[in-house]
Scaffold this motif. Structure first.
Motif, mmCIF file in Angstrom:
data_model
loop_
_atom_site.group_PDB
_atom_site.id
_atom_site.type_symbol
_atom_site.label_atom_id
_atom_site.label_comp_id
_atom_site.label_asym_id
_atom_site.label_seq_id
_atom_site.Cartn_x
_atom_site.Cartn_y
_atom_site.Cartn_z
ATOM 1 N N ALA A 1 1.112 -1.229 -0.078
ATOM 2 C CA ALA A 1 -0.025 -0.079 -0.066
ATOM 3 C C ALA A 1 0.883 1.247 -0.123
ATOM 4 C CB ALA A 1 -0.893 -0.063 1.210
ATOM 5 N N GLY A 2 0.392 2.236 -0.668
ATOM 6 C CA GLY A 2 1.584 3.390 -1.086
ATOM 7 C C GLY A 2 0.389 4.535 -1.659
ATOM 8 N N ILE A 3 0.819 5.763 -1.443
ATOM 9 C CA ILE A 3 0.393 6.871 -2.254
ATOM 10 C C ILE A 3 1.563 7.766 -2.799
ATOM 11 C CG2 ILE A 3 -2.051 6.826 -1.054
ATOM 12 C CD1 ILE A 3 -1.004 9.367 0.712
ATOM 13 N N MET A 4 1.284 8.447 -4.007
ATOM 14 C CA MET A 4 2.199 8.980 -4.516
ATOM 15 C C MET A 4 1.683 10.350 -5.063
ATOM 16 S SD MET A 4 4.441 7.807 -7.728
ATOM 17 C CE MET A 4 6.204 8.878 -8.111
ATOM 18 N N ARG A 5 2.122 11.347 -4.646
ATOM 19 C CA ARG A 5 1.460 12.742 -5.113
ATOM 20 C C ARG A 5 2.498 13.773 -5.574
ATOM 21 N NH1 ARG A 5 -2.800 13.188 -0.031
ATOM 22 N NH2 ARG A 5 -4.150 11.372 -0.257
ATOM 23 N N PRO A 6 2.369 14.380 -6.527
ATOM 24 C CA PRO A 6 3.313 15.632 -6.749
ATOM 25 C C PRO A 6 3.199 16.622 -5.886
ATOM 26 C CG PRO A 6 1.391 15.693 -8.333
ATOM 27 C CD PRO A 6 1.092 14.373 -7.443
ATOM 28 N N PRO B 1 8.848 14.503 -4.127
ATOM 29 C CA PRO B 1 9.913 14.544 -3.200
ATOM 30 C C PRO B 1 9.485 13.590 -1.851
ATOM 31 C CG PRO B 1 8.739 16.596 -3.036
ATOM 32 C CD PRO B 1 8.448 16.105 -4.291
ATOM 33 N N THR B 2 8.205 13.772 -1.266
ATOM 34 C CA THR B 2 8.160 12.983 -0.118
ATOM 35 C C THR B 2 7.876 11.554 -0.311
ATOM 36 O OG1 THR B 2 7.160 15.013 0.699
ATOM 37 C CG2 THR B 2 6.540 12.920 2.017
ATOM 38 N N TYR B 3 7.179 11.420 -1.575
ATOM 39 C CA TYR B 3 7.033 9.888 -1.861
ATOM 40 C C TYR B 3 8.384 9.218 -1.959
ATOM 41 C CZ TYR B 3 6.228 5.735 -4.708
ATOM 42 O OH TYR B 3 6.243 4.652 -5.277
ATOM 43 N N SER C 1 10.838 1.334 -4.233
ATOM 44 C CA SER C 1 11.027 1.861 -5.529
ATOM 45 C C SER C 1 12.396 2.110 -6.064
ATOM 46 C CB SER C 1 10.068 3.220 -5.694
ATOM 47 O OG SER C 1 10.272 3.645 -6.757
ATOM 48 N N GLY C 2 12.299 2.210 -7.287
ATOM 49 C CA GLY C 2 13.612 2.747 -7.772
ATOM 50 C C GLY C 2 13.936 4.231 -7.603
ATOM 51 N N LEU C 3 12.645 4.881 -7.110
ATOM 52 C CA LEU C 3 12.878 6.257 -6.618
ATOM 53 C C LEU C 3 13.427 6.594 -5.404
ATOM 54 C CD1 LEU C 3 9.725 7.457 -8.012
ATOM 55 C CD2 LEU C 3 11.796 7.782 -9.194
ATOM 56 N N ALA C 4 13.581 5.284 -4.631
ATOM 57 C CA ALA C 4 14.441 5.261 -3.395
ATOM 58 C C ALA C 4 16.069 5.397 -3.663
ATOM 59 C CB ALA C 4 14.100 3.961 -2.812
ATOM 60 N N PHE C 5 16.280 5.452 -4.791
ATOM 61 C CA PHE C 5 17.896 5.614 -4.918
ATOM 62 C C PHE C 5 17.871 6.565 -6.021
ATOM 63 C CE2 PHE C 5 16.056 1.208 -4.542
ATOM 64 C CZ PHE C 5 16.989 0.876 -3.407
ATOM 65 N N VAL C 6 17.247 7.106 -6.791
ATOM 66 C CA VAL C 6 17.134 8.497 -7.721
ATOM 67 C C VAL C 6 15.857 9.172 -7.449
ATOM 68 C CG1 VAL C 6 17.673 9.242 -10.085
ATOM 69 C CG2 VAL C 6 18.873 7.289 -9.117
ATOM 70 N N PRO C 7 15.738 9.888 -6.856
ATOM 71 C CA PRO C 7 14.466 10.555 -6.458
ATOM 72 C C PRO C 7 14.019 11.391 -7.801
ATOM 73 C CG PRO C 7 15.967 11.847 -5.346
ATOM 74 C CD PRO C 7 16.696 10.526 -5.860
#
Length: 256
Positions: free
Chosen positions: A86-91, A149-151, A138-144
């Motif tokens: 479970a997760g949410i992603m918002r700009p 940003p908060t996600y 997420s791959g975004l844990a390593f390259v945001p």
């Protein structure tokens, strides 16, 4: 992680990657319980997969997490796997958003949710002959991705937390596995993402994940090929990483 013989709880299991994993593990003969906020979505998924179970869970509510965990222990005493999907992603425009409601909701769901649910389920998991905690980063844990940003920060935090949890549980029967998806065709950021040709097709992603689990049951990180450039970017050195970061964010902001 064993691909079969499990009783698996998957949060956010009614849509996207969660549903894909739920259906894949269900087809392998595992007992699968999906959890999420939306009862109708859970119903639609279980109706399409006879034998799959569901439970309504508000991952933002600590009391509900404890209540659901206690009920799961009664209803599914063989529960030995939890997949924190479970997760949410918002700009977020950090220059134009004086309020922090989005950031707080993302932290509560993506970071505190897995921490609280793990704490609630750990006594149950430790009763099993073998158990697995799967954290979804997420791959975004390593390259945001700078527009979220908060996600990205929560995924980096879960990556770090997973390592510490794995170390603390190393002498127990509970293993910790990190699943780090690339950009996948889901509706995490809306319908446009589900049709974005730059994103990995969901079925391709699920199939590659299952193949890794089947062939590498001792893996502590499950990384499909498309996420590896993000995972290894920092190893290239500061200057190359900075260039990669800028190129990646420019490309995601300007797809044409």
């Amino acid at each position: 992680m064993k691909p079969t013989g499990n009783t698996i709880l998957i949060t956010g299991g009614g849509t996207g990657i969660g549903r894909g994993l739920a259906e894949a593990f269900h087809k392998l003969g595992n007992k699968v319980i999906i959890a999420g906020r939306r009862k109708q979505v859970l119903y639609e998924t279980t109706a399409a997969n006879p034998g799959m179970a569901s439970t309504v869970l508000n991952i933002e509510d600590p009391a509900d997490i404890r209540k659901v965990a206690a009920q799961l222990a009664k209803d599914h005493p063989a529960l030995n796997v939890v997949i924190h999907n479970a997760g949410i992603m918002r700009p977020e425009n950090l220059l134009a958003q004086p309020e922090t409601a989005d950031a707080e909701a993302i932290v509560t769901t993506n970071l505190l949710g897995p921490i609280r649910l793990t704490a609630a389920l750990l006594p149950q998991l430790q009763k099993q002959p073998h158990a697995t905690i799967v954290t979804v980063t997420s791959g975004l844990a390593f390259v945001p991705l700078a527009i979220t940003p908060t996600y990205c920060a929560t995924k980096a935090a879960i990556h770090s937390w997973s390592q510490s949890l794995r170390y603390q549980l190393k002498s127990t029967n509970v293993e910790v596995v990190e699943l780090a998806p690339p950009y996948v065709q889901t509706e995490l950021m809306g319908s446009a993402q589900a049709a974005d040709p730059r994103a990995m097709p969901l079925n391709d992603y699920i199939n590659e994940v299952l193949e890794i689990i089947k062939t590498q049951p001792k893996a502590t990180e499950i990384l499909v090929e498309r996420v590896k450039p993000l995972r290894s970017a920092e190893h290239s050195g500061t200057e190359r990483y900075a260039a990669f970061f800028n190129q990646f964010n420019d490309a995601m902001n300007h797809p044409d």
